[in-house]
Enzyme design. Structure first.
Site, mmCIF file in Angstrom:
data_model
loop_
_atom_site.group_PDB
_atom_site.id
_atom_site.type_symbol
_atom_site.label_atom_id
_atom_site.label_comp_id
_atom_site.label_asym_id
_atom_site.label_seq_id
_atom_site.Cartn_x
_atom_site.Cartn_y
_atom_site.Cartn_z
ATOM 1 C CG HIS A 93 -0.407 0.259 2.520
ATOM 2 N ND1 HIS A 93 -0.121 -0.751 3.414
ATOM 3 C CD2 HIS A 93 -0.072 1.404 3.149
ATOM 4 C CE1 HIS A 93 0.355 -0.228 4.534
ATOM 5 N NE2 HIS A 93 0.403 1.081 4.390
ATOM 6 C CG ASP B 206 -0.385 -3.907 2.504
ATOM 7 O OD1 ASP B 206 0.358 -3.456 1.628
ATOM 8 O OD2 ASP B 206 -0.914 -3.201 3.381
ATOM 9 C CB SER C 255 2.965 2.056 5.898
ATOM 10 O OG SER C 255 1.685 2.182 6.430
#
Length: 259
Positions: free
Chosen positions: A77, A114, A209
């Site tokens: 992502h 992901d 992230s």
């Protein structure tokens, strides 16, 4: 549109039964580019030489892990835009040992889970820039439950704090997937996910992230930062990571790296 959008939609749909999740990259940010480790501690220079900062051309910031001379592992992502500037050996985020710009043609997304790879120009290893080893194939069934690991990233130390650029790290304990699924549900917490307990507000947050979760025992990369509670990073709900042992075949097939 990437798979993580679907995951978030499913999480919202089941919010009446379970907590919804949000990717750290997508939490509302202050005006300056940022990452966050909440209630962690400042890293000394060279503590996590495998950690890289990723400044994507679209304006967002993520983390990543060097896993080989020409490879960085991050979250799917995160990848997007025309390319990314990779910050190597930075303790102060904007003062890296050096940077490389990599075009989007070097991104390899998993497309189901992901997780993503970034092909980088060859880097030589030394005390400030080095790889982190993956778990071995003999560890692929290890759940790492109750073991301790460290996550590192750049940013503030608590919700609403000023946002320092010094690398922060936090020690976190791995929990069972059953415990994590009791909060987020089995749709979110599948076999590809590994979760950590968030206590005393210690955990990952916006901008983290794609960053590393590395085991204390053996210094193996066991997780890639993926999601946290939509109620807030310090709310006390678990934080979720892609489970690296779940992806050993995919990583090997794309990079040739295995142990």
């Amino acid at each position: 549109m990437k798979v993580f959008i679907t995951i978030l939609a499913l999480a919202v749909a089941s919010a009446s039964a379970y907590e919804s999740v949000v990717h750290p990259k997508d939490i509302i940010k202050a005006e300056k580019i940022q990452g966050r480790i909440t209630n962690g501690y400042p890293a000394y220079e060279g503590k996590a030489p495998y950690t890289v900062g990723l400044g994507f051309s679209g304006g967002w910031w993520c983390g990543g892990s060097i896993i080989g001379n020409t490879w960085v592992l991050t979250a799917s992502h995160c990848t997007g835009g025309d390319g990314v500037t990779v910050y190597f050996g930075a303790t102060w985020r904007t003062n890296a040992q050096y940077t490389h710009y990599v075009s989007s043609g070097n991104f390899i997304d998993h497309w189901v889970d992901d997780i993503a790879l970034i092909r980088i120009p060859h880097v030589d290893f030394w005390s400030m820039v080095n790889k982190v080893e993956l778990p071995s194939y003999g560890q692929r069934d290890d759940q790492f439950q109750d073991s301790w690991a460290v996550a590192c990233g750049w940013g503030g130390t608590y919700d609403g704090s000023p946002l320092p650029d010094w690398l922060q790290c936090v020690d976190l304990q791995v929990i069972s997937n059953n415990e994590c699924a009791s909060v987020y549900g089995n749709t979110i917490v599948n076999t590809n996910i590994i979760c950590v307990r968030v206590t005393d507000g210690k955990g990952t947050c916006q901008g983290d992230s794609g960053g590393p979760l590395v085991s204390h025992d053996g210094n193996k990369l066991i997780g890639v930062t993926n999601f946290g509670s939509a109620s807030g990073c310090q709310y006390g709900h678990p934080a979720g990571f892609q489970r690296v042992t779940h992806h050993l075949d995919w990583i090997r097939d794309n990079t040739g790296i295995s142990y």
